[in-house]
Design a protein around this motif. Structure first.
Motif, PDB file in Angstrom:
ATOM      1  N   LEU A 154       0.823  -1.197   0.000  1.00 28.09           N
ATOM      2  CA  LEU A 154       0.000   0.000   0.000  1.00 28.09           C
ATOM      3  C   LEU A 154       0.864   1.257   0.000  1.00 28.09           C
ATOM      4  CD1 LEU A 154      -2.758   1.361   0.197  1.00 28.09           C
ATOM      5  CD2 LEU A 154      -2.631   1.053   2.682  1.00 28.09           C
ATOM      6  N   ILE A 196      -3.115   6.336   6.113  1.00 26.20           N
ATOM      7  CA  ILE A 196      -3.103   4.914   5.781  1.00 26.20           C
ATOM      8  C   ILE A 196      -2.786   4.127   7.048  1.00 26.20           C
ATOM      9  CG2 ILE A 196      -2.419   5.351   3.398  1.00 26.20           C
ATOM     10  CD1 ILE A 196       0.410   4.482   4.114  1.00 26.20           C
ATOM     11  N   VAL A 240      -7.076   5.421   3.454  1.00 23.33           N
ATOM     12  CA  VAL A 240      -7.152   3.976   3.265  1.00 23.33           C
ATOM     13  C   VAL A 240      -7.292   3.320   4.634  1.00 23.33           C
ATOM     14  CG1 VAL A 240      -6.130   1.923   2.227  1.00 23.33           C
ATOM     15  CG2 VAL A 240      -5.572   4.183   1.292  1.00 23.33           C
TER      16      VAL A 240
END
Length: 206
Positions: A54, A78, A117
C-alpha cells in the motif's frame, strides 16, 4: 495525517521508474464508455496483477498527482501496519490519480483534499474526500454510467473528458475487474467522497 510532501520526499522519481510508470508506454485498452459489462470484461482480460504494498502504491500516486497539480496539498491517512494487495498497480494508480484530479477540477470551494485507506477484514477501502461543493443528487445516481439522459447525450455525467482523465465509468470498470466496488456520496459536513474496495486476497481472474 501526512502531507503529500512527507511521503514522497525520499522516493521521488525512483519509485516511478521502478514501477515502469515513466519508462514504459501505457498499455492501451480500447473502451467505449457505454457498456460497463464490456468495459469490465476487457480490463479483466488485460489485468497484470502483482502483489504491491500500500505504501508503495500511495507514493507512486502522489508523485504522479504532484506533477499534474503541484499547488494542491493532499492529506494522507493509511494504516500503520504492513498492507500488501494483489492488483494491477498501474490501473489502480490511474483510478486514484483520476479521483484526486476530479476533486481539483470540479470540487468548487475545496480547501481540503484527503486520500484515506483503511482495512476491514479482507478488504482495503480507499477514499478520496473533499470539502467542496458536493455533487448534484441526480448526477450522483448515475455518476459511473458515463452519460446521463438523452437530452445530454453529448455531455458525459462526469464532466469534461479532458479534465476527467480516464473517466469515472472506466474507473468503475477497473475496480469491478479487480473484484471490488466503487461508489460516491455527499458528506453531511459538505463536499463529496469517493470510495472503492480491493480484496487483499486474490479472488478474481486466474
Amino acid at each position: 495525517l501526512l502531507k503529500e510532501g512527507a511521503q514522497i520526499c525520499t522516493c521521488g522519481e525512483d519509485i516511478l521508474l521502478s514501477m515502469g510508470w515513466e519508462t514504459k508506454p501505457p498499455r492501451q485498452i480500447s473502451l467505449m464508455d457505454d457498456n460497463p459489462e464490456e468495459e469490465t470484461d476487457k480490463i479483466l482480460k488485460a489485468l497484470s496483477v502483482e502483489e504491491k504494498t500500500l505504501e508503495e502504491l500511495i507514493d507512486i500516486v502522489l508523485v504522479k498527482f504532484r506533477k499534474r497539480c503541484p499547488d494542491q496539498d493532499v492529506e494522507v491517512e493509511i494504516p500503520d501496519e504492513f498492507v500488501s494487495i494483489p492488483m494491477d498497480a498501474m490501473l489502480i494508480g490511474q483510478v486514484l490519480v483520476n479521483l484526486l484530479e476530479n476533486a481539483v477540477y470540479h470540487a468548487k470551494g475545496m480547501s481540503q483534499l484527503q486520500l484515506l485507506v483503511r482495512t476491514e477484514g479482507t478488504q482495503a477501502i480507499f477514499g478520496v474526500v473533499d470539502d467542496g461543493c458536493g455533487i448534484e443528487q441526480e448526477k450522483l445516481k448515475r455518476l459511473f454510467c458515463g452519460y446521463h439522459g438523452e437530452a445530454e447525450a453529448e455531455q458525459p455525467v462526469d464532466g469534461n473528458r479532458h479534465n476527467m482523465g480516464i473517466g469515472l465509468s472506466v474507473c468503475s470498470a477497473i475496480i469491478k475487474a479487480h473484484g471490488g466496488k466503487i461508489w460516491a456520496e455527499n458528506r453531511k459536513e459538505g463536499g463529496a467522497a469517493f470510495y472503492f474496495t480491493l480484496e487483499m486476497e486474490q479472488i478474481y481472474g486466474e
